[in-house]
Structure formats: structure tokens, C-alpha cells
Motif scaffolding. Structure first.
Motif, PDB file in Angstrom:
ATOM      1  N   LEU A  35      56.959  29.981  40.819  1.00 47.66           N
ATOM      2  CA  LEU A  35      56.723  30.478  42.176  1.00 47.66           C
ATOM      3  C   LEU A  35      55.285  30.196  42.573  1.00 47.66           C
ATOM      4  CD1 LEU A  35      58.492  33.938  41.862  1.00 47.66           C
ATOM      5  CD2 LEU A  35      59.338  31.936  43.095  1.00 47.66           C
ATOM      6  N   PRO A  36      55.024  30.048  43.889  1.00 45.07           N
ATOM      7  CA  PRO A  36      53.645  29.849  44.325  1.00 45.07           C
ATOM      8  C   PRO A  36      52.819  31.111  44.111  1.00 45.07           C
ATOM      9  CG  PRO A  36      55.154  29.843  46.209  1.00 45.07           C
ATOM     10  CD  PRO A  36      55.974  30.018  44.978  1.00 45.07           C
ATOM     11  N   ALA A  37      51.592  30.921  43.680  1.00 45.06           N
ATOM     12  CA  ALA A  37      50.650  32.027  43.487  1.00 45.06           C
ATOM     13  C   ALA A  37      49.329  31.644  44.135  1.00 45.06           C
ATOM     14  CB  ALA A  37      50.453  32.304  41.994  1.00 45.06           C
ATOM     15  N   VAL A  38      48.642  32.635  44.673  1.00 41.32           N
ATOM     16  CA  VAL A  38      47.351  32.413  45.325  1.00 41.32           C
ATOM     17  C   VAL A  38      46.358  33.393  44.726  1.00 41.32           C
ATOM     18  CG1 VAL A  38      46.099  32.406  47.516  1.00 41.32           C
ATOM     19  CG2 VAL A  38      48.520  31.769  47.463  1.00 41.32           C
ATOM     20  N   GLN A  39      45.177  32.887  44.405  1.00 37.54           N
ATOM     21  CA  GLN A  39      44.158  33.759  43.822  1.00 37.54           C
ATOM     22  C   GLN A  39      42.794  33.412  44.397  1.00 37.54           C
ATOM     23  OE1 GLN A  39      44.491  34.322  39.612  1.00 37.54           O
ATOM     24  NE2 GLN A  39      42.286  34.510  39.374  1.00 37.54           N
ATOM     25  N   PRO A  40      42.055  34.412  44.874  1.00 38.51           N
ATOM     26  CA  PRO A  40      40.687  34.134  45.328  1.00 38.51           C
ATOM     27  C   PRO A  40      39.794  33.871  44.116  1.00 38.51           C
ATOM     28  CG  PRO A  40      41.165  36.467  45.531  1.00 38.51           C
ATOM     29  CD  PRO A  40      42.424  35.808  45.059  1.00 38.51           C
ATOM     30  N   VAL A  41      38.865  32.932  44.270  1.00 38.61           N
ATOM     31  CA  VAL A  41      37.957  32.573  43.183  1.00 38.61           C
ATOM     32  C   VAL A  41      36.589  32.206  43.740  1.00 38.61           C
ATOM     33  CG1 VAL A  41      39.725  31.752  41.557  1.00 38.61           C
ATOM     34  CG2 VAL A  41      38.747  30.161  43.216  1.00 38.61           C
ATOM     35  N   VAL A  51      34.805  23.315  41.091  1.00 36.64           N
ATOM     36  CA  VAL A  51      34.722  23.886  39.749  1.00 36.64           C
ATOM     37  C   VAL A  51      34.831  25.397  39.839  1.00 36.64           C
ATOM     38  CG1 VAL A  51      33.296  24.149  37.678  1.00 36.64           C
ATOM     39  CG2 VAL A  51      33.261  21.979  38.960  1.00 36.64           C
ATOM     40  N   ILE A  52      35.737  25.955  39.043  1.00 34.54           N
ATOM     41  CA  ILE A  52      35.875  27.404  38.945  1.00 34.54           C
ATOM     42  C   ILE A  52      35.753  27.787  37.469  1.00 34.54           C
ATOM     43  CG2 ILE A  52      37.304  27.558  41.012  1.00 34.54           C
ATOM     44  CD1 ILE A  52      39.738  27.957  39.203  1.00 34.54           C
ATOM     45  N   LYS A  53      35.467  29.055  37.224  1.00 36.72           N
ATOM     46  CA  LYS A  53      35.366  29.541  35.855  1.00 36.72           C
ATOM     47  C   LYS A  53      36.280  30.750  35.725  1.00 36.72           C
ATOM     48  CE  LYS A  53      31.909  30.301  32.283  1.00 36.72           C
ATOM     49  NZ  LYS A  53      30.477  30.521  32.014  1.00 36.72           N
ATOM     50  N   VAL A  54      37.162  30.700  34.734  1.00 35.24           N
ATOM     51  CA  VAL A  54      38.172  31.736  34.559  1.00 35.24           C
ATOM     52  C   VAL A  54      38.214  32.183  33.101  1.00 35.24           C
ATOM     53  CG1 VAL A  54      39.593  30.828  36.459  1.00 35.24           C
ATOM     54  CG2 VAL A  54      40.010  30.054  34.121  1.00 35.24           C
ATOM     55  N   SER A  55      38.939  33.228  32.851  1.00 27.62           N
ATOM     56  CA  SER A  55      39.182  33.660  31.476  1.00 27.62           C
ATOM     57  C   SER A  55      40.248  32.752  30.871  1.00 27.62           C
ATOM     58  CB  SER A  55      39.671  35.105  31.468  1.00 27.62           C
ATOM     59  OG  SER A  55      40.166  35.442  30.196  1.00 27.62           O
ATOM     60  N   ARG A  56      40.030  32.304  29.647  1.00 29.09           N
ATOM     61  CA  ARG A  56      40.989  31.368  29.024  1.00 29.09           C
ATOM     62  C   ARG A  56      42.374  31.965  28.868  1.00 29.09           C
ATOM     63  NH1 ARG A  56      38.333  31.156  23.166  1.00 29.09           N
ATOM     64  NH2 ARG A  56      36.597  31.215  24.557  1.00 29.09           N
ATOM     65  N   SER A  57      42.484  33.300  28.853  1.00 30.34           N
ATOM     66  CA  SER A  57      43.794  33.934  28.706  1.00 30.34           C
ATOM     67  C   SER A  57      44.441  34.283  30.051  1.00 30.34           C
ATOM     68  CB  SER A  57      43.670  35.198  27.854  1.00 30.34           C
ATOM     69  OG  SER A  57      42.818  36.123  28.498  1.00 30.34           O
ATOM     70  N   THR A 106      25.095  24.917  33.818  1.00 29.10           N
ATOM     71  CA  THR A 106      23.841  24.917  34.586  1.00 29.10           C
ATOM     72  C   THR A 106      24.077  25.029  36.092  1.00 29.10           C
ATOM     73  OG1 THR A 106      23.714  22.504  34.844  1.00 29.10           O
ATOM     74  CG2 THR A 106      22.778  23.446  32.816  1.00 29.10           C
ATOM     75  N   LEU A 107      25.325  24.938  36.527  1.00 31.86           N
ATOM     76  CA  LEU A 107      25.629  25.014  37.963  1.00 31.86           C
ATOM     77  C   LEU A 107      25.460  26.437  38.496  1.00 31.86           C
ATOM     78  CD1 LEU A 107      28.830  22.780  38.119  1.00 31.86           C
ATOM     79  CD2 LEU A 107      26.507  22.174  38.812  1.00 31.86           C
ATOM     80  N   PRO A 108      25.221  26.577  39.787  1.00 28.25           N
ATOM     81  CA  PRO A 108      25.070  27.915  40.387  1.00 28.25           C
ATOM     82  C   PRO A 108      26.423  28.580  40.645  1.00 28.25           C
ATOM     83  CG  PRO A 108      24.805  26.254  42.072  1.00 28.25           C
ATOM     84  CD  PRO A 108      24.970  25.512  40.756  1.00 28.25           C
ATOM     85  N   LEU A 109      27.202  28.755  39.594  1.00 25.28           N
ATOM     86  CA  LEU A 109      28.522  29.373  39.705  1.00 25.28           C
ATOM     87  C   LEU A 109      28.460  30.754  39.068  1.00 25.28           C
ATOM     88  CD1 LEU A 109      31.533  29.263  40.366  1.00 25.28           C
ATOM     89  CD2 LEU A 109      31.897  28.093  38.181  1.00 25.28           C
ATOM     90  N   ARG A 110      28.517  31.773  39.892  1.00 26.52           N
ATOM     91  CA  ARG A 110      28.449  33.153  39.418  1.00 26.52           C
ATOM     92  C   ARG A 110      29.696  33.888  39.882  1.00 26.52           C
ATOM     93  NH1 ARG A 110      25.602  30.556  37.032  1.00 26.52           N
ATOM     94  NH2 ARG A 110      23.356  30.448  37.118  1.00 26.52           N
ATOM     95  N   GLU A 116      34.988  38.823  31.528  1.00 28.90           N
ATOM     96  CA  GLU A 116      34.341  37.620  30.992  1.00 28.90           C
ATOM     97  C   GLU A 116      35.090  36.360  31.426  1.00 28.90           C
ATOM     98  OE1 GLU A 116      31.787  35.140  29.009  1.00 28.90           O
ATOM     99  OE2 GLU A 116      31.562  37.280  29.316  1.00 28.90           O
ATOM    100  N   ARG A 117      34.351  35.369  31.859  1.00 31.50           N
ATOM    101  CA  ARG A 117      34.895  34.065  32.254  1.00 31.50           C
ATOM    102  C   ARG A 117      34.340  33.041  31.271  1.00 31.50           C
ATOM    103  NH1 ARG A 117      37.919  37.124  34.612  1.00 31.50           N
ATOM    104  NH2 ARG A 117      37.805  37.528  36.816  1.00 31.50           N
ATOM    105  N   ASP A 118      35.228  32.323  30.583  1.00 33.44           N
ATOM    106  CA  ASP A 118      34.782  31.437  29.517  1.00 33.44           C
ATOM    107  C   ASP A 118      35.382  30.030  29.588  1.00 33.44           C
ATOM    108  OD1 ASP A 118      37.383  32.058  28.879  1.00 33.44           O
ATOM    109  OD2 ASP A 118      36.908  33.075  27.008  1.00 33.44           O
ATOM    110  N   THR A 119      36.128  29.744  30.647  1.00 36.30           N
ATOM    111  CA  THR A 119      36.820  28.459  30.745  1.00 36.30           C
ATOM    112  C   THR A 119      36.591  27.851  32.124  1.00 36.30           C
ATOM    113  OG1 THR A 119      38.508  29.205  29.197  1.00 36.30           O
ATOM    114  CG2 THR A 119      39.075  27.328  30.600  1.00 36.30           C
TER     115      THR A 119
END
Length: 143
Positions: A35-41, A51-57, A106-110, A116-119
Motif C-alpha cells: 500500500l502507498p505510505a507517506v512520511q514527512p522527513v 538525502v534523508i537519514k532514518v533508523s535502520r529498523s 558532514t552535510l547539514p542534515l539534522r 536515533e537515525r543511523d542510515t
């Protein structure tokens, strides 16, 4: 100003990319359990990729790796009834190369989320489209 069939102004690639570079929050559209899913990031750009950073799980890390996704940003002003929207569609991949990960760190991605975001997920836009809506008065006066 040229309008599309919906009365909206199409944005060219350069303007879409400029808008992508000016914001930090977007929505990723992916498939989850068929199914389609939408998530703000939170996101940033690197060499034209999103580029986004997410939790590996997370479901996003699992579902968005090595698949086609859509990514959307927008802005609207309810008082003036104006706004714009940009959609990028492309392949997403989980970043695994240690050198690439080090460069992305090193990117300005916060991220704003507390977990925790590790991926890193990198989306290479293959199709970028955008449209702008102008105020009703301005749109009505345009031939």
C-alpha cells in the motif's frame, strides 16, 4: 505566464531544483505492505540527490531501499491563496559505502525526530515536476 489545464503554472526543472534546495522538510511516498505510505522527513541535497537519514529498523529504511519512491515538497499561503508544489520521482538506495557515509555525515542534515537515525537513504531524482498556484485575481487576469 503559461498555465496548464488545471489553471496552474508549470515550473521548469531549474526552478524545481532551486525550491528543493531551499527547504528542509518533505514527504517521501513509498510502498509499505503493498500500500502507498507517506512520511514527512528532514532532508538535504547532495550532488543533485535527495538525502534523508532514518533508523535502520524503520519501515521506511526497509521499504525505500532499492525501489522507486516519490518525494514532495510544497509551500502555501492561505491568506493570499498562493503556493507551489514540487514532486521528484526516482530510485532510492540505502547508502552502505563507508566513504560515502562519512561524506554524508558532514552535510547539514539534522533530523527533528527524537529517535536515533543511523542510515542514509539517497534518492536520485529521475523525474522532477512542479506547479505554482497564483492568487485567484492574478490567475483570472492572465490571458
Amino acid at each position: 505566464m503559461q498555465l496548464d489545464k488545471s489553471g496552474l503554472q508549470p515550473l521548469d526543472q531549474d526552478e524545481c531544483r532551486t525550491l528543493l534546495a531551499q527547504t528542509v522538510i518533505g514527504r517521501i511516498v513509498f510502498t509499505h505492505r503493498a500500500l502507498p505510505a507517506v512520511q514527512p522527513v528532514n532532508y538535504t541535497l547532495s550532488h543533485g540527490d535527495i538525502v534523508i537519514k532514518v533508523s535502520r529498523s524503520s519501515r521506511l529504511a526497509t521499504a525505500a531501499a532499492d525501489t522507486v519512491v516519490a518525494f514532495e515538497i510544497d509551500h502555501h499561503d492561505t491568506d493570499t491563496r498562493t503556493g507551489w508544489s514540487v514532486v521528484a520521482v526516482g530510485h532510492a538506495r540505502r547508502v552502505t559505502d563507508p566513504r560515502e557515509i562519512a561524506a554524508l555525515e558532514t552535510l547539514p542534515l539534522r533530523t527533528w525526530a527524537p529517535r536515533e537515525r543511523d542510515t542514509f537513504i539517497r534518492i536520485h531524482p529521475e523525474l522532477i515536476t512542479g506547479r505554482r498556484i497564483n492568487s485567484t485575481a492574478e490567475a483570472a487576469s492572465t490571458p
